[in-house]
Design an enzyme around this catalytic site. Structure first.
Site, PDB file in Angstrom:
ATOM      1  N   LYS A  19       0.835  -1.199   0.000  1.00  0.00           N
ATOM      2  CA  LYS A  19       0.000   0.000   0.000  1.00  0.00           C
ATOM      3  C   LYS A  19       0.869   1.248   0.000  1.00  0.00           C
ATOM      4  O   LYS A  19       1.482   1.607   0.988  1.00  0.00           O
ATOM      5  CB  LYS A  19      -0.922   0.045   1.224  1.00  0.00           C
ATOM      6  CG  LYS A  19      -2.023   1.071   1.039  1.00  0.00           C
ATOM      7  CD  LYS A  19      -2.485   1.753   2.311  1.00  0.00           C
ATOM      8  CE  LYS A  19      -1.681   2.953   2.719  1.00  0.00           C
ATOM      9  NZ  LYS A  19      -1.731   4.110   1.814  1.00  0.00           N
ATOM     10  N   GLY A  58       6.780   5.022   8.280  1.00  0.00           N
ATOM     11  CA  GLY A  58       5.962   6.231   8.384  1.00  0.00           C
ATOM     12  C   GLY A  58       6.191   6.893   9.726  1.00  0.00           C
ATOM     13  O   GLY A  58       7.241   6.727  10.347  1.00  0.00           O
ATOM     14  N   SER A  59       5.179   7.588  10.190  1.00  0.00           N
ATOM     15  CA  SER A  59       5.336   8.369  11.416  1.00  0.00           C
ATOM     16  C   SER A  59       5.259   7.477  12.652  1.00  0.00           C
ATOM     17  O   SER A  59       4.605   6.424  12.634  1.00  0.00           O
ATOM     18  CB  SER A  59       4.240   9.428  11.477  1.00  0.00           C
ATOM     19  OG  SER A  59       2.978   8.806  11.408  1.00  0.00           O
ATOM     20  N   GLU A 111       9.585   1.239  10.705  1.00  0.00           N
ATOM     21  CA  GLU A 111      10.622   2.256  10.499  1.00  0.00           C
ATOM     22  C   GLU A 111       9.931   3.586  10.694  1.00  0.00           C
ATOM     23  O   GLU A 111       9.098   3.979   9.867  1.00  0.00           O
ATOM     24  CB  GLU A 111      11.191   2.172   9.077  1.00  0.00           C
ATOM     25  CG  GLU A 111      11.895   0.879   8.748  1.00  0.00           C
ATOM     26  CD  GLU A 111      13.202   0.705   9.477  1.00  0.00           C
ATOM     27  OE1 GLU A 111      13.674   1.644  10.154  1.00  0.00           O
ATOM     28  OE2 GLU A 111      13.760  -0.403   9.388  1.00  0.00           O
ATOM     29  N   CYS A 148      13.521  10.698   7.126  1.00  0.00           N
ATOM     30  CA  CYS A 148      13.522  10.235   8.512  1.00  0.00           C
ATOM     31  C   CYS A 148      14.934  10.251   9.094  1.00  0.00           C
ATOM     32  O   CYS A 148      15.096  10.319  10.298  1.00  0.00           O
ATOM     33  CB  CYS A 148      12.917   8.850   8.609  1.00  0.00           C
ATOM     34  SG  CYS A 148      13.583   7.737   7.384  1.00  0.00           S
ATOM     35  N   GLU A 195      10.081  16.021  15.366  1.00  0.00           N
ATOM     36  CA  GLU A 195      10.501  15.821  13.984  1.00  0.00           C
ATOM     37  C   GLU A 195       9.766  16.849  13.108  1.00  0.00           C
ATOM     38  O   GLU A 195       8.536  16.858  13.053  1.00  0.00           O
ATOM     39  CB  GLU A 195      10.139  14.403  13.538  1.00  0.00           C
ATOM     40  CG  GLU A 195      10.588  14.131  12.124  1.00  0.00           C
ATOM     41  CD  GLU A 195      10.315  12.699  11.695  1.00  0.00           C
ATOM     42  OE1 GLU A 195       9.189  12.238  11.850  1.00  0.00           O
ATOM     43  OE2 GLU A 195      11.252  12.059  11.194  1.00  0.00           O
TER      44      GLU A 195
END
Ligand code: NAP
Ligand code: MG
Length: 454
Positions: free
Chosen positions: A154, A207-208, A229, A263, A356
């Site tokens: 996805k 992602g976050s 991750e 990231c 972040e």
């Protein structure tokens, strides 16, 4: 079915429109993957390796078109996009070596023979972000397929185009129907369905940290394997005994690359106080000279942010009274631009240094001595990447060992290599991608005992 309007962030125009997948499309893709799995898992290892090499070749043949698509859709400089597609090809080639090297062990026991096998998991769900769309997808798809799994991928709704191309290329390259399936649709629907689906054995997510927490919780209901991750707030530690010119020349690329939507961004630049003024003076011309503009212009070094929402979020970290020490330029006209911005000096506990930002904003944080540098670098919930700059090799290694972070470089700001493990400590994630380590997360260890004595 509603549709996804794919926006080109440098022009704010619609570049493609495609059907928006929902839970039904995910269910159908999982069913296709489940049906394909027994045959795929049973493919002779040398044949599976050859298919993956063929896929790498097919991607390479289309690499310029894929790079242009990624550059336009993600708003990244075309030179960077070419490098990323090159890494996709390399990643498939690297893991094409794996099917024939998924070795087990024989273990000395009494009464018989004990041996281990690395078995595929079955159907794996892969959820990826918009910042490095096809590259991050390949870090998951390649080891997953190499280990004998079938995949439902996805992509992020903002950047689904190269993943959809990959699905077509895989079929053309001879991968059996159902082995690699792509569903483009919203994370809250399609991603969530993958996480809860009883026929999905594992979810790999990039992602976050916020969405990652939800995925870890959701996976608990079916005891899914999960690798994550997540975000970062990495430190770039510059000691006064370093090559200050080299560190200052490299630092902008480590924050402003991909417009800071990385990231691994080394967005906290910790500089030993004795070198602070020299460092900022040496860094300024590199920031001011950054070419921010059209992603398809060969000279461009930084593109726009991914969306208006992202620009708004990034802007909130640079209020009018922010201590802006260096600021680059942006083009006029449409596009979600934000100038490369260096804030100095910043306290490690301030919001811009803690959270972040995921945009081109660097915080320069002064420190005194090795102990304070380590304390400040580790004072974060994250632990993804980082750097240490020093001419004292023993110190550099000592500090690198003391940092709670998964990926660190000395006298360099690089993070990622196909053959070396990548992933985070603390709330930056669980598990590792790339290198041999990734394969462990796409296989289950099976132990077989064979009684040979009476
Ligand atoms: P995100 O909002 O967490 O989304 C990542 C992916 O998850 C997208 O495909 C998204 O789909 C999907 N998603 C959203 N909500 C979901 C849910 N409830 N259940 C399942 N899936 C869901 O992250 P992003 O905004 O795309 O990317 C920025 C963040 O990613 C940053 O925090 C960054 O640090 C992190 N990141 C980490 C790494 C790494 O390797 N550690 C690499 C790149 C990015 P939709 O967007 O289509 O809704
Ligand atoms: Mg998001």
């Amino acid at each position: 079915m509603s549709s996804i309007e794919v926006i080109e962030p440098a022009t704010e125009r619609v570049m493609a429109e495609l059907p928006r997948g929902g839970a039904e499309e995910v269910d159908a893709a999982v069913a296709r993957a489940k049906a394909a799995f027994p045959a795929w898992g049973a493919v002779n290892p040398a044949d599976r390796a050859a298919l993956l090499r063929g896929l790498a070749d097919a991607i390479e043949e289309r690499s310029e078109a894929l790079a242009v698509l990624e550059a336009r859709n993600a708003g990244k400089p075309i030179g960077d996009a070419r490098g990323e597609i090159g890494m996709v090809v390399e990643t498939f080639r690297y893991y094409a070596g794996a099917p024939e090297r998924l070795l087990g062990q024989t273990i000395p026991v009494g009464g018989g023979v004990d041996m281990t096998f690395r078995e595929p998991l079955g159907v794996v769900g892969l959820i990826v972000p918009w910042n490095f769309p096809l590259t991050i997808a390949s870090w998951k798809v390649a080891p997953a397929l190499a280990a004998g799994n079938c995949v439902v991928l996805k992509p992020a709704e903002l950047t689904p185009l190269t993943a959809l191309e990959l699905e077509k290329i895989a079929l053309e390259a001879g991968l059996p129907e159902g082995v690699l399936n792509v569903v483009a649709g919203p994370g809250s629907v399609c991603g969530a369905r993958l996480v809860e689906h009883p026929d999905v054995a594992k979810v790999a997510f990039t992602g976050s940290t916020e969405v990652g927490r939800g995925i870890a919780a959701g996976a608990a209901a079916t005891i899914k394997r999960v690798t994550l991750e997540l975000g970062g707030k990495s430190a770039n530690v510059v000691f006064a005994d370093a090559d200050i010119e080299a560190a200052a020349a490299a630092a902008p690329g480590a924050v402003f690359g991909n417009a800071g939507q990385d990231c691994c961004a080394r967005s906290r630049i910790l500089v030993e106080r004795a070198a602070l003024d020299d460092f900022l003076a040496a860094m300024a011309p590199h920031v001011e000279a950054l070419r921010v503009g059209d992603p398809l212009d060969e000279a461009t070094q930084m593109g726009p942010l991914i969306s208006a929402g992202q620009r708004e979020a990034v802007s909130s970290y640079v209020p009018d009274d922010a201590p802006v020490a260096i600021r680059g330029s942006v083009p006029d006209g449409p596009g979600y631009w934000f100038p490369p911005t260096v804030l100095a000096p910043v306290g490690n506990e301030e919001r811009a240094a803690r959270e972040e930002i995921f945009g081109p904003v660097a915080c320069v944080i002064p420190f005194d001595g090795e102990e304070e540098a380590i304390g400040l670098a580790n004072a974060t919930i994250y632990g993804l990447s980082g750097s240490v700059w020093s001419r004292d090799g023993a110190r550099a290694l000592r500090v690198a060992r003391a940092l709670d972070t998964g990926v660190i470089s000395i006298n360099s700001n690089t993070s990622v290599r196909v053959s070396t493990p990548f992933g985070g400590f603390k709330q930056s994630g669980v598990g590792r991608e790339l290198g041999p380590d990734a394969l462990e997360h796409y296989t289950e260890v099976k132990n077989v005992y064979y009684a040979t004595e009476g």
